[in-house]
Design a protein around this motif. Structure first.
Motif, PDB file in Angstrom:
ATOM      1  N   ASP A 381       0.855  -1.179   0.000  1.00 56.60           N
ATOM      2  CA  ASP A 381       0.000   0.000   0.000  1.00 56.60           C
ATOM      3  C   ASP A 381       0.891   1.229   0.000  1.00 56.60           C
ATOM      4  N   PRO A 382       0.873   2.044  -1.040  1.00 57.56           N
ATOM      5  CA  PRO A 382       1.796   3.174  -1.116  1.00 57.56           C
ATOM      6  C   PRO A 382       1.564   4.237  -0.049  1.00 57.56           C
ATOM      7  N   THR A 383       0.386   4.234   0.587  1.00 54.12           N
ATOM      8  CA  THR A 383       0.142   5.237   1.626  1.00 54.12           C
ATOM      9  C   THR A 383       0.568   4.756   3.008  1.00 54.12           C
ATOM     10  N   ALA A 384       0.733   3.446   3.184  1.00 50.75           N
ATOM     11  CA  ALA A 384       1.027   2.904   4.513  1.00 50.75           C
ATOM     12  C   ALA A 384       2.307   3.457   5.133  1.00 50.75           C
ATOM     13  N   PRO A 385       3.421   3.469   4.424  1.00 48.43           N
ATOM     14  CA  PRO A 385       4.659   3.921   5.074  1.00 48.43           C
ATOM     15  C   PRO A 385       4.643   5.386   5.456  1.00 48.43           C
ATOM     16  N   VAL A 386       3.886   6.205   4.717  1.00 47.03           N
ATOM     17  CA  VAL A 386       3.839   7.626   5.027  1.00 47.03           C
ATOM     18  C   VAL A 386       2.822   7.903   6.136  1.00 47.03           C
ATOM     19  N   LEU A 387       1.633   7.353   5.996  1.00 45.12           N
ATOM     20  CA  LEU A 387       0.559   7.640   6.944  1.00 45.12           C
ATOM     21  C   LEU A 387       0.699   6.856   8.238  1.00 45.12           C
ATOM     22  N   ARG A 388       1.481   5.818   8.232  1.00 45.29           N
ATOM     23  CA  ARG A 388       1.629   5.004   9.446  1.00 45.29           C
ATOM     24  C   ARG A 388       3.051   5.080   9.986  1.00 45.29           C
ATOM     25  N   LEU A 389       3.959   4.398   9.337  1.00 43.44           N
ATOM     26  CA  LEU A 389       5.316   4.311   9.875  1.00 43.44           C
ATOM     27  C   LEU A 389       5.929   5.695  10.080  1.00 43.44           C
ATOM     28  N   PHE A 390       5.924   6.530   9.048  1.00 42.63           N
ATOM     29  CA  PHE A 390       6.565   7.842   9.139  1.00 42.63           C
ATOM     30  C   PHE A 390       5.844   8.759  10.123  1.00 42.63           C
ATOM     31  N   THR A 391       4.522   8.875   9.971  1.00 44.64           N
ATOM     32  CA  THR A 391       3.765   9.811  10.799  1.00 44.64           C
ATOM     33  C   THR A 391       3.710   9.362  12.251  1.00 44.64           C
ATOM     34  N   TRP A 392       3.428   8.080  12.464  1.00 42.21           N
ATOM     35  CA  TRP A 392       3.312   7.593  13.835  1.00 42.21           C
ATOM     36  C   TRP A 392       4.637   7.700  14.580  1.00 42.21           C
ATOM     37  N   MET A 393       5.670   7.134  13.999  1.00 38.78           N
ATOM     38  CA  MET A 393       6.960   7.109  14.692  1.00 38.78           C
ATOM     39  C   MET A 393       7.562   8.513  14.813  1.00 38.78           C
ATOM     40  N   GLY A 394       7.422   9.312  13.762  1.00 34.47           N
ATOM     41  CA  GLY A 394       7.949  10.670  13.820  1.00 34.47           C
ATOM     42  C   GLY A 394       7.277  11.494  14.899  1.00 34.47           C
ATOM     43  N   SER A 395       5.975  11.327  15.057  1.00 34.66           N
ATOM     44  CA  SER A 395       5.237  12.078  16.078  1.00 34.66           C
ATOM     45  C   SER A 395       5.623  11.629  17.481  1.00 34.66           C
TER      46      SER A 395
END
Length: 514
Positions: A381-395
């Motif tokens: 899913d091309p949105t998963a790494p941005v909306l989940r991994l990146f956003t969650w962990m970065g926050s």
């Protein structure tokens, strides 16, 4: 044992951290330029301009983002006044937790050590998500090949781990070259935007305080403060710099000033390019593609293609910078008994904190793999790494670093009060207090708006589960500190002392016994 004391030993001309070569971080490897480039790489300028700024404009509706960077620059400059002075008195690769231990006590330091390890690990791992997403898009656009995002992400984990095993001065050169090219391209866009402004011309309305109103202000504060993360890492390298009493504080102020001005100017350039009245709609429609659309119309397709490539290399530089910091925190914790002793040893050939580097590489691989396994589409899913991994962990990471900065501000005050030098440092302590209060406010705003921050639906467990990661880390560190205090008081007393503890040991060993 008083936490704010000084020893009777005279200050050495160079920092020595070891009894045996395998417990040494090599000194004199970084000067002002090398250290500055290393810490600025964590801010990932192009990632902020292309990814963070359109999100703040489009999702949170904050037109006054340029002013927000200026305001946060002032807050963090106040923070740096006390933090930099502390760096002259305490040299330790575990900077945040060492300062907190020396000011608020070893148990508080143990608590902060785990928070720092989790926060910086989260920020580093989160970048793998957006990196994988961007590389996957490059393959699809230019090679007509579908590549799941987690494949380049895992390859980046391996490459980062390999470089983390090597010498820090080599890492500084890699980071420096990538950072300079990245900044140059952003500046070229900024100049082009001012040369060809939108329908409202060279408007300064984005610096009007009224443009900071809106429900998304708290969330925007967290995003913006995450963009500054990196400048506070300079004390982590104190044991590896030449003239640490001078270099560390100098780099800190240069870092804050550069980031505040660079990002404020670039955010303003974006508002000029579209027009302040249109920036929120344009950012909402284009998202991270906004910068690339604006560069293509002004600088052409070739420049935009190069920018896409540098977007990837900039993220890699940020990952490597965070990786180095996590490895050094693990080294400091191993040296002081907060982690197993093997973490307090370095690679004898390079002087790099090899075990800490392996720890961070392993954590990153496991987290990326976990997110990949939850991606059930054939090519990902091309949105998963941005909306989940990146956003969650970065926050999560940004929240943790904000909490650490707030605690460090109050620790600075306690440290100098306990040493009996508060009067001589009064203006620095006032600055630290003001910064601490402001950072506490930002942290509370962040927790309050965490659902918005991670794009969670109303009532979602993510709104409390993700910030709870920092709380759990703090409680775990607190429990470990209390255990050491009751069962291993000698180890508890060493928390935050770092190289000073080794000098005390050496003095004791050289003293004749009765």
């Amino acid at each position: 044992m008083p936490t704010g004391r000084s020893t009777t030993l005279s200050e050495p001309t160079e920092i020595r951290t070891y009894k045996g070569q395998d417990r040494a971080l090599r000194a004199d490897r970084l000067g002002t330029a090398g250290l500055l480039l290393s810490v600025l790489a964590a801010s990932a300028p192009l990632m902020v301009v292309a990814g963070v700024m359109p999100t703040i404009f489009g999702v949170m509706g904050i037109v006054g983002q340029p002013l927000l960077f200026v305001i946060l620059g002032v807050v963090l400059a106040l923070f740096s006044i006390g933090y930099a002075e502390m760096s002259r008195h305490v040299h330790n690769a575990g900077a945040f937790y060492a300062y907190i231990a020396r000011g608020l006590g070893p148990t508080a330091g143990a608590c902060a050590s785990v928070v720092a390890l989790v926060a910086y690990s989260a920020m580093q791992v989160g970048v793998y998500g957006i990196l994988g997403f961007e590389i996957s898009g490059l393959f699809a656009t230019y090679l007509d090949t579908e590549v799941a995002w987690w494949i380049p992400a895992l390859l980046a984990v391996a490459a980062t781990g390999a470089l983390g095993w090597l010498k820090i001065d080599l890492n500084a050169k890699v980071l420096g070259v990538l950072l300079l090219i990245e900044c140059a391209l952003v500046v070229i866009f900024d100049v082009a935007a001012l040369g060809k402004p939108g329908p409202e011309g060279l408007s300064l309305s984005a610096f009007d305080p009224s443009t900071l109103s809106g429900a998304g202000l708290g969330t925007a504060l967290c995003f913006c403060i995450a963009a500054f993360v990196g400048f506070e890492q300079s004390p982590v390298y104190a044991e590896e710099t030449s003239k640490p009493h001078i270099v560390v504080s100098r780099v800190m102020f240069l870092g804050v000033g550069f980031v505040a001005l660079f990002f404020a100017f670039s955010a303003w350039a974006l508002t000029v390019a579209t027009g302040p009245a249109a920036i929120t709609d344009a950012a909402a429609a284009s998202g991270p593609g906004l910068l690339f659309e604006l560069t293509e119309t002004r600088l052409g397709a070739t420049f935009t293609d190069v920018l896409h490539v540098l977007f990837v290399t900039g993220m890699f530089a940020a990952m490597l910078s965070f990786h180095n910091v996590v490895a050094r925190y693990a080294f400091a914790m191993g040296r002081e008994g907060l982690l197993p002793a093997r973490f307090g040893r370095t690679n004898p050939g390079t002087g790099a904190p090899a075990t800490g580097s392996l720890l961070q590489t392993g954590i990153a691989a496991l987290v990326v793999a976990a997110f990949a396994l939850t991606d059930d589409l054939p090519t990902g899913d091309p949105t998963a790494p941005v909306l989940r991994l990146f956003t969650w962990m970065g926050s999560v990471g940004a929240l943790g670093v904000t909490v650490l900065m707030a605690a460090s501000s109050f620790a600075v005050i306690a440290f100098f009060v306990r040493r009996g030098t508060a009067g001589a440092q009064v203006w620095r302590l006032v600055a630290a207090g003001l910064a601490g209060l402001a950072l506490v406010g930002i942290a509370l705003y962040t927790v309050k708006d965490f659902a918005v921050l991670v794009g969670a639906e109303e009532g979602s467990a993510l709104s409390w589960a993700l910030p709870a990661i920092i709380a759990v880390a703090a409680l775990g560190g607190l429990a470990h500190g209390l255990y050491l205090k009751s069962r291993r008081p000698e180890a508890h007393a060493r928390i935050g002392l770092g190289n000073e503890a080794f000098r005390l040991d050496q003095a004791a060993e050289s003293t004749p016994q009765d």
